[in-house]
Design a protein around this motif. Structure first.
Motif, PDB file in Angstrom:
ATOM      1  N   ASN A  79      -8.004  14.448  28.908  1.00  0.00           N
ATOM      2  CA  ASN A  79      -7.506  13.077  28.985  1.00  0.00           C
ATOM      3  C   ASN A  79      -6.560  12.779  27.805  1.00  0.00           C
ATOM      4  N   PRO A  80      -5.843  11.667  27.840  1.00  0.00           N
ATOM      5  CA  PRO A  80      -4.933  11.333  26.738  1.00  0.00           C
ATOM      6  C   PRO A  80      -5.621  11.189  25.375  1.00  0.00           C
ATOM      7  N   ALA A  81      -4.836  11.493  24.358  1.00  0.00           N
ATOM      8  CA  ALA A  81      -5.277  11.427  22.968  1.00  0.00           C
ATOM      9  C   ALA A  81      -4.732  10.149  22.319  1.00  0.00           C
ATOM     10  N   THR A 118      -3.497  14.139  29.556  1.00  0.00           N
ATOM     11  CA  THR A 118      -2.940  13.185  30.519  1.00  0.00           C
ATOM     12  C   THR A 118      -4.029  12.718  31.476  1.00  0.00           C
ATOM     13  N   CYS A 119      -3.816  11.537  32.022  1.00  0.00           N
ATOM     14  CA  CYS A 119      -4.754  10.977  33.002  1.00  0.00           C
ATOM     15  C   CYS A 119      -4.268  11.221  34.424  1.00  0.00           C
ATOM     16  N   VAL A 120      -3.172  11.992  34.576  1.00  0.00           N
ATOM     17  CA  VAL A 120      -2.727  12.366  35.924  1.00  0.00           C
ATOM     18  C   VAL A 120      -2.796  13.892  36.076  1.00  0.00           C
ATOM     19  N   GLY A 137     -13.730  13.053  34.363  1.00  0.00           N
ATOM     20  CA  GLY A 137     -13.800  11.807  33.620  1.00  0.00           C
ATOM     21  C   GLY A 137     -12.461  11.116  33.831  1.00  0.00           C
ATOM     22  N   GLU A 138     -12.330   9.890  33.355  1.00  0.00           N
ATOM     23  CA  GLU A 138     -11.116   9.056  33.501  1.00  0.00           C
ATOM     24  C   GLU A 138     -11.118   8.350  34.855  1.00  0.00           C
ATOM     25  N   SER A 139     -11.418   7.055  34.791  1.00  0.00           N
ATOM     26  CA  SER A 139     -11.693   6.297  36.020  1.00  0.00           C
ATOM     27  C   SER A 139     -10.532   6.279  37.003  1.00  0.00           C
ATOM     28  N   SER A 140      -9.291   6.218  36.515  1.00  0.00           N
ATOM     29  CA  SER A 140      -8.154   6.148  37.452  1.00  0.00           C
ATOM     30  C   SER A 140      -7.987   7.480  38.180  1.00  0.00           C
ATOM     31  N   ALA A 141      -8.187   8.566  37.458  1.00  0.00           N
ATOM     32  CA  ALA A 141      -8.063   9.895  38.066  1.00  0.00           C
ATOM     33  C   ALA A 141      -9.198  10.130  39.061  1.00  0.00           C
ATOM     34  N   LEU A 289       5.215   1.225  29.993  1.00  0.00           N
ATOM     35  CA  LEU A 289       5.145   1.710  31.374  1.00  0.00           C
ATOM     36  C   LEU A 289       4.477   3.078  31.367  1.00  0.00           C
ATOM     37  N   GLY A 290       3.481   3.244  32.245  1.00  0.00           N
ATOM     38  CA  GLY A 290       2.853   4.570  32.305  1.00  0.00           C
ATOM     39  C   GLY A 290       1.352   4.535  32.135  1.00  0.00           C
ATOM     40  N   CYS A 291       0.680   3.647  32.863  1.00  0.00           N
ATOM     41  CA  CYS A 291      -0.786   3.600  32.875  1.00  0.00           C
ATOM     42  C   CYS A 291      -1.230   3.458  34.318  1.00  0.00           C
ATOM     43  N   PRO A 292      -1.627   4.518  34.974  1.00  0.00           N
ATOM     44  CA  PRO A 292      -1.667   5.922  34.552  1.00  0.00           C
ATOM     45  C   PRO A 292      -0.261   6.477  34.237  1.00  0.00           C
ATOM     46  N   HIS A 293      -0.261   7.600  33.556  1.00  0.00           N
ATOM     47  CA  HIS A 293       0.980   8.225  33.108  1.00  0.00           C
ATOM     48  C   HIS A 293       2.026   8.298  34.218  1.00  0.00           C
ATOM     49  N   ASN A 294       3.295   8.085  33.822  1.00  0.00           N
ATOM     50  CA  ASN A 294       4.391   8.073  34.792  1.00  0.00           C
ATOM     51  C   ASN A 294       4.583   9.419  35.484  1.00  0.00           C
ATOM     52  N   THR A 347      -0.459  10.424  24.974  1.00  0.00           N
ATOM     53  CA  THR A 347      -1.252   9.243  24.628  1.00  0.00           C
ATOM     54  C   THR A 347      -0.886   8.103  25.556  1.00  0.00           C
ATOM     55  N   CYS A 348      -1.392   6.924  25.286  1.00  0.00           N
ATOM     56  CA  CYS A 348      -1.027   5.762  26.104  1.00  0.00           C
ATOM     57  C   CYS A 348      -1.228   4.477  25.322  1.00  0.00           C
ATOM     58  N   MET A 349      -0.793   3.361  25.923  1.00  0.00           N
ATOM     59  CA  MET A 349      -0.859   2.056  25.261  1.00  0.00           C
ATOM     60  C   MET A 349      -2.282   1.539  25.101  1.00  0.00           C
ATOM     61  N   VAL A 350      -3.248   2.229  25.709  1.00  0.00           N
ATOM     62  CA  VAL A 350      -4.636   1.785  25.596  1.00  0.00           C
ATOM     63  C   VAL A 350      -5.401   2.619  24.571  1.00  0.00           C
ATOM     64  N   VAL A 351      -5.261   3.938  24.615  1.00  0.00           N
ATOM     65  CA  VAL A 351      -6.070   4.781  23.722  1.00  0.00           C
ATOM     66  C   VAL A 351      -5.369   5.094  22.397  1.00  0.00           C
ATOM     67  N   ALA A 367      -2.113  -3.153  35.933  1.00  0.00           N
ATOM     68  CA  ALA A 367      -3.197  -4.137  35.790  1.00  0.00           C
ATOM     69  C   ALA A 367      -4.287  -3.592  34.864  1.00  0.00           C
ATOM     70  N   LYS A 368      -4.504  -2.276  34.902  1.00  0.00           N
ATOM     71  CA  LYS A 368      -5.506  -1.685  34.007  1.00  0.00           C
ATOM     72  C   LYS A 368      -5.101  -1.884  32.548  1.00  0.00           C
ATOM     73  N   ALA A 369      -3.826  -1.621  32.250  1.00  0.00           N
ATOM     74  CA  ALA A 369      -3.365  -1.771  30.871  1.00  0.00           C
ATOM     75  C   ALA A 369      -3.466  -3.224  30.432  1.00  0.00           C
TER      76      ALA A 369
END
Ligand code: F3S
Length: 399
Positions: A79-81, A118-120, A137-141, A289-294, A347-351, A367-369
């Motif tokens: 998953n993202p770091a 990555t989450c994708v 793991g990772e709810s969106s995936a 932009l990119g949650c989940p990753h683009n 990484t992402c805007m959340v983690v 919406a998740k972000a």
């Protein structure tokens, strides 16, 4: 629970302490959820990666486990770091967090896990087939895996997804069993869904009402891969939904039946969802932009929308490293960079440690972000289509 002689031997420590620890976790979960046996998995997607989330305790736990010498028996991705693993300095991520993050990645690599961050995973090679059992793991995936691919996973946590990856098996309960994949609630969608953000708003509305039920959707006429990724992320965030079916669309929809208990979603409901997600804001200092990753398609769309423009707000375009590299190879990165945007991988805007960047507001198509930006990072949030997000990043204001 019935264990094979080989599984018993692993549990007794005959294969070493790393595998024993993994088997103890899997068997403990199996007993809690009353599984009859273990099932072989095709792959693992391991969560619990960001130092921002797991801290020093998580780092020590992983280093200790890695020192026991066990390595993954199946394909396992990460998953993202908390930082861009290669360019953290350039993007201004704090050095202390980056250094500890790199130690976490090292521990995972020692255990044979691909540092994909990555989450994708399904877009970069961890792509199971219909009916495969996996431990993600990772709810969106997870929502994407169960619903769109038709592979089978429970909502695994960090230790359980890692344990399953090491042993190559997971406890056979929950969504691994056919009887638990039947719809429990039907949602009749009677509003147009014009963007990924609309799918996110629908995910909010349904998640709030559907809890963790299996949902059967009727009335969704079209959906791109990108819409579905945003949809599943939102359903999982607002409702812990790990599996849904879309009539005429998802692979298991034709082999299950809708239930009579039906909720109708109208245009007013969608508007209400936007109203509840959004906070009041005017000036915008951060667009992400990119949650989940683009996907590569999204990278292309972002680049096309930014052609010849320059940005007033900070813009982060988040993706998996192989997708970033493919975008560079195709020249899709050029308009984004020329406008002043940042393409950030791993990484992402959340983690990521967003507080360190001093943002107050975020506009995003996820919406998740929105949920996590508000609740974890205390930002004012706005959910908007990708095109609107770009307009806002260019003007610097929400109009
Ligand atoms: Fe992925 Fe981060 Fe969103 S892990 S789903 S981009 S919260």
């Amino acid at each position: 629970m019935n264990l094979t002689p080989d599984e018993e031997a692993t549990l007794d420590g005959e294969k070493g302490p790393g595998y024993q620890k993994a088997m103890e976790i899997i068997v403990a979960l199996g007993k809690i959820y009353e599984a009859d046996n273990l099932v072989a998995i095709w792959s693992a997607q391991v969560s619990g990666v960001s130092y921002q989330n797991i801290g020093d305790a998580g780092l020590e736990f992983l280093e200790e486990w890695a020192s026991m010498g066990a390595t993954c028996s199946v394909q396992a991705t990460l998953n993202p770091a908390a930082v861009d693993l290669r360019s953290w300095k350039e993007f201004g991520f704090p050095e202390d967090i980056a250094r500890k993050q790199l130690r976490i990645i090292d521990a995972y690599v020692k255990m044979g896990i691909q540092p994909t961050c990555t989450c994708v995973p399904y877009l970069i090679g961890n792509l199971p087939q219909f009916g495969n059992h996996v431990a993600w793991g990772e709810s969106s995936a997870i929502a994407y895996c169960n619903s769109i691919i038709g592979a089978r996973t429970n909502r695994e946590g960090g230790p359980s997804s890692l344990a399953a990856g090491l042993v190559g098996k997971t406890a056979n309960y929950g969504l691994h069993l056919t009887e638990n994949r039947k719809p429990e609630l039907t949602i009749q969608v009677e509003c147009p869904l014009k963007s990924g953000a609309d799918f996110g708003a629908l995910g909010y509305f349904v998640g709030k009402r559907g809890g963790n039920k299996v949902i059967y959707f009727q009335g969704i006429r079209r959906a791109t891969l990108e819409d579905l990724k945003l949809f599943g992320a939102s359903l999982a965030t607002y409702g812990s939904i790990a599996l849904y079916h879309i009539e005429g669309f998802t692979p298991e929809a034709s082999i299950v039946s809708p239930v009579s208990k039906t909720v109708i979603v109208t245009e007013d409901d969608l508007k209400q969802a936007y109203g509840e997600i959004n906070s009041p804001l005017a000036r915008v200092d951060f667009v992400a932009l990119g949650c989940p990753h683009n996907s590569l398609e999204e990278m292309k769309a972002i680049g096309q929308s930014l052609q010849g423009k320059s940005l007033k707000s900070e813009l982060w375009v988040l993706t998996a490293r192989p997708i970033k590299e493919a975008a560079e190879h195709l020249g899709l990165d050029k308009p984004i960079l020329a406008a002043g945007g940042k393409i950030i991988a791993d990484t992402c805007m959340v983690v990521a440690p967003i507080k360190e960047f001093g943002f107050h507001t975020i506009v995003t198509n996820s919406a998740k972000a929105c949920f996590y930006s508000q609740n974890l990072h205390n930002l004012q949030v706005r959910l908007a289509s990708l095109e609107k997000c770009i307009d806002v990043a260019v003007s610097g204001i929400w109009s």
